[in-house]
Design a protein around this motif. Structure first.
Motif, PDB file in Angstrom:
ATOM      1  N   THR A  19       1.076  -0.942   0.375  1.00  0.00           N
ATOM      2  CA  THR A  19      -0.431   0.317  -0.013  1.00  0.00           C
ATOM      3  C   THR A  19       0.882   1.131   0.122  1.00  0.00           C
ATOM      4  OG1 THR A  19      -1.644  -1.149   1.596  1.00  0.00           O
ATOM      5  CG2 THR A  19      -2.083   1.282   1.335  1.00  0.00           C
ATOM      6  N   SER A  20       0.487   2.199  -0.545  1.00  0.00           N
ATOM      7  CA  SER A  20       1.547   3.575  -1.085  1.00  0.00           C
ATOM      8  C   SER A  20       0.365   4.579  -0.893  1.00  0.00           C
ATOM      9  CB  SER A  20       2.242   3.357  -1.617  1.00  0.00           C
ATOM     10  OG  SER A  20       2.865   4.862  -2.313  1.00  0.00           O
ATOM     11  N   GLN A  21       0.923   5.502  -0.683  1.00  0.00           N
ATOM     12  CA  GLN A  21      -0.166   7.074  -1.223  1.00  0.00           C
ATOM     13  C   GLN A  21      -0.133   7.828  -2.201  1.00  0.00           C
ATOM     14  OE1 GLN A  21      -2.346   7.431   1.290  1.00  0.00           O
ATOM     15  NE2 GLN A  21      -1.870   6.446   3.090  1.00  0.00           N
ATOM     16  N   SER A  22       1.366   7.573  -2.990  1.00  0.00           N
ATOM     17  CA  SER A  22       1.847   7.824  -3.910  1.00  0.00           C
ATOM     18  C   SER A  22       1.036   6.698  -5.092  1.00  0.00           C
ATOM     19  CB  SER A  22       3.401   7.919  -4.384  1.00  0.00           C
ATOM     20  OG  SER A  22       3.749   6.830  -4.226  1.00  0.00           O
ATOM     21  N   HIS A  23       1.735   7.495  -6.255  1.00  0.00           N
ATOM     22  CA  HIS A  23       0.893   6.431  -7.889  1.00  0.00           C
ATOM     23  C   HIS A  23       1.826   5.147  -7.750  1.00  0.00           C
ATOM     24  CE1 HIS A  23       5.117   8.778  -8.792  1.00  0.00           C
ATOM     25  NE2 HIS A  23       5.430   7.722  -9.617  1.00  0.00           N
ATOM     26  N   TYR A  24       3.315   4.825  -7.094  1.00  0.00           N
ATOM     27  CA  TYR A  24       4.015   4.082  -7.135  1.00  0.00           C
ATOM     28  C   TYR A  24       4.094   3.064  -5.319  1.00  0.00           C
ATOM     29  CZ  TYR A  24       8.010   1.352  -8.204  1.00  0.00           C
ATOM     30  OH  TYR A  24       9.090   0.034  -8.246  1.00  0.00           O
ATOM     31  N   SER A  25       3.134   1.599  -5.925  1.00  0.00           N
ATOM     32  CA  SER A  25       3.484   0.968  -5.249  1.00  0.00           C
ATOM     33  C   SER A  25       4.961   0.839  -4.129  1.00  0.00           C
ATOM     34  CB  SER A  25       2.666  -0.653  -5.628  1.00  0.00           C
ATOM     35  OG  SER A  25       1.736  -0.577  -6.171  1.00  0.00           O
ATOM     36  N   SER A  26       4.515   0.453  -2.868  1.00  0.00           N
ATOM     37  CA  SER A  26       5.645   0.512  -1.986  1.00  0.00           C
ATOM     38  C   SER A  26       6.208  -0.740  -2.305  1.00  0.00           C
ATOM     39  CB  SER A  26       4.783   0.333  -0.585  1.00  0.00           C
ATOM     40  OG  SER A  26       6.324   0.138   0.091  1.00  0.00           O
ATOM     41  N   THR A  27       7.545  -1.435  -1.929  1.00  0.00           N
ATOM     42  CA  THR A  27       8.780  -2.089  -2.271  1.00  0.00           C
ATOM     43  C   THR A  27       9.494  -2.215  -1.106  1.00  0.00           C
ATOM     44  OG1 THR A  27      10.182  -1.256  -2.772  1.00  0.00           O
ATOM     45  CG2 THR A  27       8.466  -2.208  -4.538  1.00  0.00           C
TER      46      THR A  27
END
Length: 273
Positions: A226-234
């Motif tokens: 889950t991420s608050q930006s356009h890019y998923s968290s890794t």
């Protein structure tokens, strides 16, 4: 029972569970308080499985059915702060992002506790490993492969969309293993390549996120992203590497030390004046 007791029950039940049931159990362990107010079909949608798989997961964990489980959790009156509320009260972007990454790692913990021993054994049992991915995930998979090669030796990275992938497929044996990674973007090339690999070896480890596609694999690991930006968290994938490094070193310290020393010897040669 406390919420943590339910979570432990789900984690224990997920060990060697069928893939869809395991996926449901992982979601239940990671979102236990939400069970109080979620319907079966909503949980199934979140976990990426069928409602029947959710019911089977609940029963595998020792409950009569979903209604029974939900009643027990409701009796605890769990408080679930809405996600928007957490973000809305965050004073700045840095705090928001770090809070989300902490939440991802918190979600990761029960998943790893349930699967880390099996994954470690799986890695140590393979004669040769291929780590594969494509598109935006290729660089992440290459990083995973480099770490595995440093510790284990006999590990190759290959882009699933490359011609080299099919050459490696030619040389794949039934005791070899293939690690396929497909997130934050899902690649049909990766899935197709793993499908061909499965015809030569049953040892497939599929790493994706909670919403990723399902493919036939010996082991499936779903990581929170889950991420608050356009890019998923890794972040969860990076944490996985660290946890596996410790587990591998504890399980076979001599083998790991030997490989590290060999790598260091090459490093010294390359950096001699």
């Amino acid at each position: 029972m406390k919420i943590s007791d339910f979570q432990m029950q789900f984690e224990q039940a997920s060990v060697q569970a069928p893939p869809a049931v395991q996926r449901a159990l992982v979601w239940l362990a990671q979102h236990t308080p939400e069970i109080a107010w979620q319907r079966v079909d909503a949980i199934a949608r979140h976990a990426g499985v069928s409602p029947a798989s959710v019911v089977r997961a609940v029963q595998r964990a020792g409950f009569e059915g979903f209604v029974d489980l939900q009643a027990q959790i409701r009796a605890l009156d769990p408080v679930i702060p809405p996600a928007w509320q957490t973000v809305a009260t965050t004073p700045d972007v840095t705090t928001s992002v770090l809070a989300q990454e902490i939440a991802n790692l918190t979600e990761l913990e029960p998943t790893l506790r349930a699967q880390i021993d099996v994954i470690t054994d799986w890695l140590l049992s393979r004669q040769h490993l291929i780590v594969t991915a494509s598109l935006m995930t290729a660089s992440l998979a290459e990083h995973v492969a480099l770490n595995f090669r440093y510790l284990l030796g006999g590990v190759d990275f290959v882009d699933a969309a490359s011609s080299q992938a099919w050459m490696l497929l030619r040389d794949l044996h039934d005791e070899d293993g293939v690690v396929g990674i497909s997130y934050p973007r899902y690649s049909t090339r990766t899935s197709a390549f793993l499908g061909q690999c499965a015809k030569r070896t049953p040892h497939i480890l599929w790493i994706t996120d909670l919403g990723g596609p399902s493919i036939p694999a010996e082991l499936v690991l779903r990581l929170p992203s889950t991420s608050q930006s356009h890019y998923s968290s890794t972040v969860a994938l990076m944490a996985l590497i660290q946890v596996l490094a410790h587990e591998l070193a504890e399980r076979e310290p001599q083998r790991i030390r030997r490989n590290i020393e060999a790598a260091d010897a090459v490093w010294r040669i390359l950096h001699e004046p």
